[in-house]
Design a protein around this motif. Structure first.
Motif, PDB file in Angstrom:
ATOM      1  N   THR A 139       1.982   4.935   8.087  1.00  0.00           N
ATOM      2  CA  THR A 139       1.144   6.082   8.478  1.00  0.00           C
ATOM      3  C   THR A 139       0.224   5.712   9.642  1.00  0.00           C
ATOM      4  O   THR A 139      -0.098   6.564  10.466  1.00  0.00           O
ATOM      5  N   HIS A 140      -0.169   4.455   9.726  1.00  0.00           N
ATOM      6  CA  HIS A 140      -1.030   4.021  10.821  1.00  0.00           C
ATOM      7  C   HIS A 140      -0.256   4.010  12.140  1.00  0.00           C
ATOM      8  O   HIS A 140      -0.816   4.342  13.185  1.00  0.00           O
ATOM      9  N   ILE A 141       1.020   3.632  12.059  1.00  0.00           N
ATOM     10  CA  ILE A 141       1.857   3.671  13.270  1.00  0.00           C
ATOM     11  C   ILE A 141       1.972   5.110  13.764  1.00  0.00           C
ATOM     12  O   ILE A 141       1.772   5.391  14.951  1.00  0.00           O
ATOM     13  N   LEU A 142       2.267   6.014  12.848  1.00  0.00           N
ATOM     14  CA  LEU A 142       2.406   7.428  13.219  1.00  0.00           C
ATOM     15  C   LEU A 142       1.090   7.979  13.765  1.00  0.00           C
ATOM     16  O   LEU A 142       1.079   8.725  14.750  1.00  0.00           O
ATOM     17  N   PHE A 143      -0.016   7.621  13.150  1.00  0.00           N
ATOM     18  CA  PHE A 143      -1.335   8.071  13.596  1.00  0.00           C
ATOM     19  C   PHE A 143      -1.629   7.544  15.002  1.00  0.00           C
ATOM     20  O   PHE A 143      -2.116   8.276  15.857  1.00  0.00           O
ATOM     21  N   MET A 168       0.846  -1.169   0.000  1.00  0.00           N
ATOM     22  CA  MET A 168       0.000   0.000   0.000  1.00  0.00           C
ATOM     23  C   MET A 168       0.897   1.239   0.000  1.00  0.00           C
ATOM     24  O   MET A 168       1.743   1.391   0.874  1.00  0.00           O
ATOM     25  N   ASP A 169       0.693   2.139  -0.947  1.00  0.00           N
ATOM     26  CA  ASP A 169       1.471   3.375  -0.930  1.00  0.00           C
ATOM     27  C   ASP A 169       0.891   4.321   0.130  1.00  0.00           C
ATOM     28  O   ASP A 169      -0.140   4.037   0.742  1.00  0.00           O
ATOM     29  N   LEU A 170       1.568   5.459   0.341  1.00  0.00           N
ATOM     30  CA  LEU A 170       1.162   6.362   1.430  1.00  0.00           C
ATOM     31  C   LEU A 170      -0.241   6.923   1.217  1.00  0.00           C
ATOM     32  O   LEU A 170      -1.013   7.055   2.180  1.00  0.00           O
ATOM     33  N   ASP A 171      -0.597   7.251  -0.024  1.00  0.00           N
ATOM     34  CA  ASP A 171      -1.947   7.771  -0.287  1.00  0.00           C
ATOM     35  C   ASP A 171      -3.016   6.730   0.030  1.00  0.00           C
ATOM     36  O   ASP A 171      -4.065   7.065   0.595  1.00  0.00           O
TER      37      ASP A 171
END
Length: 161
Positions: free
Chosen positions: A100-104, A1-4
């Motif tokens: 991004t989910h880790i950061l979120f 999965m890319d960042l978008d």
């Protein structure tokens, strides 16, 4: 999965209350900025069977009373399962989590000071530390751009007296 795609998944899985998806979309540039500075699109996080992330408490050798609570993010499942970081416990599993989910998640994890992202498979000596405070500050500054100040005149009808 890319960042978008990762960001879109966060938006799609947010509570559909009319506000939360908009907030996630508003902070997306901050999450993407941080994620783009890391090498991998997903990392492996040690979790309990209840899906709680495994937290490691580090002590400062010079100041034993100073502690830091960290989550380790590994580049491969093999790295997560090997070494001194993985407890020898059948109740702990390594799960792939989009970066991004880790950061979120770091925003919501009050008991975590940092996440250490190991970037090179097989090398657990050097990691990139992302402090929770850093993530919060970047997201806060991103949200400031979306908050429109309301002047006091706009709060009251003109014929209030």
């Amino acid at each position: 999965m890319d960042l978008d795609q990762q960001i879109q998944a966060l938006i799609d899985n947010a509570p559909q209350d009319g506000t939360t998806p908009k907030i996630v979309a508003a902070i997306a540039p901050a999450l993407k900025l941080l994620a783009s500075q890391l090498r991998h699109k997903q990392y492996y996080i040690l979790q309990t069977l209840d899906r709680d992330w495994v937290l490691t408490i580090l002590s400062n050798r010079a100041q034993p009373t100073v502690e830091k609570r960290v989550i380790y993010a590994f580049p491969t499942r093999k790295d997560a399962a090997a070494g001194t970081f993985a407890p020898r416990n059948s109740q702990i599993i390594a799960s792939a989590v989009p970066v991004t989910h880790i950061l979120f998640q770091m925003i919501a994890l009050d008991n975590v000071d940092s996440t250490v992202f190991f970037e090179t498979p097989g090398d657990m000596q050097v990691g990139t530390e992302v402090r929770r405070e850093q993530v919060q500050n970047l997201i806060q500054s991103q949200l400031q751009q979306y908050i429109v100040p309301v002047s006091p005149k706009e709060n009251f009808p003109p014929d209030i007296a």
